[in-house]
Design an enzyme around this catalytic site. Structure first.
Site, PDB file in Angstrom:
ATOM      1  CE  LYS A 131      -1.956  -1.455   3.884  1.00  0.00           C
ATOM      2  NZ  LYS A 131      -0.789  -2.510   4.519  1.00  0.00           N
ATOM      3  NE  ARG A 189       8.014  -2.022   6.132  1.00  0.00           N
ATOM      4  CZ  ARG A 189       6.662  -1.738   6.193  1.00  0.00           C
ATOM      5  NH1 ARG A 189       5.960  -1.297   5.529  1.00  0.00           N
ATOM      6  NH2 ARG A 189       5.612  -2.413   7.351  1.00  0.00           N
ATOM      7  NE  ARG A 207       6.425   0.034   9.738  1.00  0.00           N
ATOM      8  CZ  ARG A 207       4.874  -0.133   9.577  1.00  0.00           C
ATOM      9  NH1 ARG A 207       5.198   0.356   8.420  1.00  0.00           N
ATOM     10  NH2 ARG A 207       3.790  -0.805  10.250  1.00  0.00           N
ATOM     11  NE  ARG A 234      -4.972  -0.848   9.500  1.00  0.00           N
ATOM     12  CZ  ARG A 234      -3.641  -1.133   9.477  1.00  0.00           C
ATOM     13  NH1 ARG A 234      -3.724   0.312   8.984  1.00  0.00           N
ATOM     14  NH2 ARG A 234      -2.529  -1.051  10.064  1.00  0.00           N
ATOM     15  NE  ARG A 281       2.415  -4.740  11.331  1.00  0.00           N
ATOM     16  CZ  ARG A 281       3.281  -4.825  10.421  1.00  0.00           C
ATOM     17  NH1 ARG A 281       4.723  -5.014  10.923  1.00  0.00           N
ATOM     18  NH2 ARG A 281       3.146  -4.097   9.063  1.00  0.00           N
TER      19      ARG A 281
HETATM   20  P1  AP5 Z   1       4.683  -1.482   1.630  1.00  0.00           P
HETATM   21  O1  AP5 Z   1       4.954  -0.990   0.971  1.00  0.00           O
HETATM   22  O2  AP5 Z   1       5.752  -1.246   3.197  1.00  0.00           O
HETATM   23  O3  AP5 Z   1       3.286  -2.252   2.223  1.00  0.00           O
HETATM   24  P2  AP5 Z   1       2.347  -1.777   3.450  1.00  0.00           P
HETATM   25  O4  AP5 Z   1       1.024  -2.265   2.474  1.00  0.00           O
HETATM   26  O5  AP5 Z   1       2.064  -0.196   3.238  1.00  0.00           O
HETATM   27  O6  AP5 Z   1       2.303  -2.288   5.189  1.00  0.00           O
HETATM   28  P3  AP5 Z   1       2.454  -1.622   5.855  1.00  0.00           P
HETATM   29  O7  AP5 Z   1       3.512  -2.485   7.477  1.00  0.00           O
HETATM   30  O8  AP5 Z   1       3.115  -0.356   6.577  1.00  0.00           O
HETATM   31  O9  AP5 Z   1       1.420  -2.045   6.553  1.00  0.00           O
HETATM   32  P4  AP5 Z   1       0.337  -1.983   7.975  1.00  0.00           P
HETATM   33  O10 AP5 Z   1      -0.933  -1.917   7.943  1.00  0.00           O
HETATM   34  O11 AP5 Z   1       1.009  -3.195   8.289  1.00  0.00           O
HETATM   35  O12 AP5 Z   1       1.022  -0.746   8.773  1.00  0.00           O
HETATM   36  P5  AP5 Z   1       0.393   1.081   8.571  1.00  0.00           P
HETATM   37  O13 AP5 Z   1       1.452   1.390   9.136  1.00  0.00           O
HETATM   38  O14 AP5 Z   1      -0.808   1.217   7.877  1.00  0.00           O
HETATM   39  O15 AP5 Z   1       5.835  -2.922   1.250  1.00  0.00           O
HETATM   40  C1  AP5 Z   1       6.329  -3.669   1.892  1.00  0.00           C
HETATM   41  C2  AP5 Z   1       8.156  -4.594   2.060  1.00  0.00           C
HETATM   42  O16 AP5 Z   1       7.801  -5.398   0.661  1.00  0.00           O
HETATM   43  C3  AP5 Z   1       8.823  -2.896   1.785  1.00  0.00           C
HETATM   44  O17 AP5 Z   1       9.864  -3.254   2.138  1.00  0.00           O
HETATM   45  C4  AP5 Z   1       8.589  -2.958   0.147  1.00  0.00           C
HETATM   46  O18 AP5 Z   1       9.597  -2.652  -0.511  1.00  0.00           O
HETATM   47  C5  AP5 Z   1       8.118  -4.252  -0.127  1.00  0.00           C
HETATM   48  N1  AP5 Z   1       7.833  -4.389  -1.771  1.00  0.00           N
HETATM   49  C6  AP5 Z   1       6.459  -3.760  -2.557  1.00  0.00           C
HETATM   50  N2  AP5 Z   1       5.574  -3.837  -3.066  1.00  0.00           N
HETATM   51  C7  AP5 Z   1       6.335  -5.102  -3.758  1.00  0.00           C
HETATM   52  C8  AP5 Z   1       6.425  -5.826  -5.302  1.00  0.00           C
HETATM   53  N3  AP5 Z   1       5.634  -5.901  -5.768  1.00  0.00           N
HETATM   54  N4  AP5 Z   1       7.732  -6.733  -4.794  1.00  0.00           N
HETATM   55  C9  AP5 Z   1       8.230  -6.753  -4.191  1.00  0.00           C
HETATM   56  N5  AP5 Z   1       9.073  -6.685  -3.009  1.00  0.00           N
HETATM   57  C10 AP5 Z   1       7.774  -5.400  -2.823  1.00  0.00           C
HETATM   58  O19 AP5 Z   1      -0.006   0.517  10.739  1.00  0.00           O
HETATM   59  C11 AP5 Z   1       1.111   0.364  11.840  1.00  0.00           C
HETATM   60  C12 AP5 Z   1       0.358   0.374  13.327  1.00  0.00           C
HETATM   61  O20 AP5 Z   1      -0.818   0.884  13.473  1.00  0.00           O
HETATM   62  C13 AP5 Z   1      -0.558  -0.925  12.635  1.00  0.00           C
HETATM   63  O21 AP5 Z   1      -0.855  -1.974  13.255  1.00  0.00           O
HETATM   64  C14 AP5 Z   1      -1.458   0.187  13.794  1.00  0.00           C
HETATM   65  O22 AP5 Z   1      -1.163  -0.608  15.042  1.00  0.00           O
HETATM   66  C15 AP5 Z   1      -1.592   1.382  14.097  1.00  0.00           C
HETATM   67  N6  AP5 Z   1      -2.703   2.029  12.588  1.00  0.00           N
HETATM   68  C16 AP5 Z   1      -2.673   2.181  11.331  1.00  0.00           C
HETATM   69  N7  AP5 Z   1      -3.322   2.339  11.227  1.00  0.00           N
HETATM   70  C17 AP5 Z   1      -4.447   2.471  11.768  1.00  0.00           C
HETATM   71  C18 AP5 Z   1      -5.972   2.754  11.697  1.00  0.00           C
HETATM   72  N8  AP5 Z   1      -6.414   2.830  10.450  1.00  0.00           N
HETATM   73  N9  AP5 Z   1      -6.386   2.108  12.485  1.00  0.00           N
HETATM   74  C19 AP5 Z   1      -6.029   1.145  14.000  1.00  0.00           C
HETATM   75  N10 AP5 Z   1      -4.108   1.610  13.851  1.00  0.00           N
HETATM   76  C20 AP5 Z   1      -4.128   2.060  12.922  1.00  0.00           C
END
Ligand code: AP5
Length: 214
Positions: free
Chosen positions: A13, A127, A160, A88, A171
């Site tokens: 994402k 990552r 991270r 979420r 997660r």
């Molecule tokens: P990346 O693009 O970083 O993946 P992502 O889908 O953004 O993953 P996140 O871990 O950021 O999602 P998340 O939902 O857990 O985290 P968030 O920050 O929202 O790609 C991942 C890796 O893969 C990278 O190294 C990239 O280079 C590689 N990659 C990408 N595409 C590729 C491809 N095609 N081929 C190969 N490699 C590839 O949330 C974190 C925490 O915050 C949550 O756990 C929660 O505690 C809190 N939080 C956030 N939002 C909320 C909410 N709305 N409500 C409640 N809690 C929340």
């Protein structure tokens, strides 16, 4: 245009949102990034959110809704934005609908990004992110030219704290239980475009996304 990127942790994402920002000239609204900034700044909200994030649990809706409501009203969101990591769960989705009604906005499309679980774990474990400019890397799939150093700004690459295998699995469980039901919710509204996001480079996936939104 208002686009929602829906997918499990590690589905890409954030990677795709950054490319969409450049292509569409609209901002990325990542609740994860907003929460991490609050944690780093040591604000009361950040202090409260940190304990949930460390465990891989969702931060309470009351904290996240305030952040997103405030952000959506900023000037740069007038022509649209990309929602990354929000909503979420069903109550956040309902709240988003109410916020949109209040501010006269409409969700144009939900990009559902499908990736197999073993691939998600490998992506998240490898990552790395630049602590200076936020550029993302992967030790295997998108390695920097020099290990541990950002190609763009020479900043230090860090991992991270929630990208360790135990928290990643928690997660993913939270995603299955709370977030994945949103796929059916948005399908019932006719908004979903499904993308196979597990195979191919980030550029390949980006082309697929552009094809469905244009
Ligand atoms: P990346 O693009 O970083 O993946 P992502 O889908 O953004 O993953 P996140 O871990 O950021 O999602 P998340 O939902 O857990 O985290 P968030 O920050 O929202 O790609 C991942 C890796 O893969 C990278 O190294 C990239 O280079 C590689 N990659 C990408 N595409 C590729 C491809 N095609 N081929 C190969 N490699 C590839 O949330 C974190 C925490 O915050 C949550 O756990 C929660 O505690 C809190 N939080 C956030 N939002 C909320 C909410 N709305 N409500 C409640 N809690 C929340």
């Amino acid at each position: 245009m208002i686009i929602l990127l829906l997918g499990a942790p590690g589905s890409g994402k954030g990677t795709q949102a950054k490319q969409l920002v450049e292509e569409l000239k609209i901002p990325q609204l990542s609740t994860g990034d907003m929460l991490r900034s609050a944690v780093k700044a040591g604000t009361p909200l950040g202090k409260e959110a940190e304990s949930y994030m460390k465990k891989g649990a969702l931060v309470p809706d009351s904290l996240v809704l305030g952040l997103i409501t405030e952000r959506i009203q900023k000037e740069d969101c007038k022509s649209g934005f990309i929602l990354d990591g929000f909503p979420r769960n069903r109550s956040q989705a309902d709240a988003l609908g109410a916020i949109f009604t209040k501010f006269g906005k409409k969700l144009d499309c939900v990009i559902a990004m499908e990736v197999a679980q073993n691939e998600l774990v490998e992506r998240l474990c490898g990552r790395r992110t630049c602590q200076n400019c936020g550029q993302g890397f992967h030790v295997k799939f998108q390695p920097p030219k020099t290990e541990g150093v950002c190609d763009k700004c020479s900043g230090k690459l860090t991992q991270r704290p929630d990208d360790n295998e135990k928290v990643i699995l928690d997660r993913l469980k939270v995603y299955q239980a709370d977030t994945s039901p949103l796929l059916e919710y948005y399908k019932s509204k006719g908004l979903v475009k499904e993308i196979e996001a597990g195979k191919g480079s980030p550029q390949d996936i980006f082309k697929k996304i552009l094809a469905v939104i244009k």
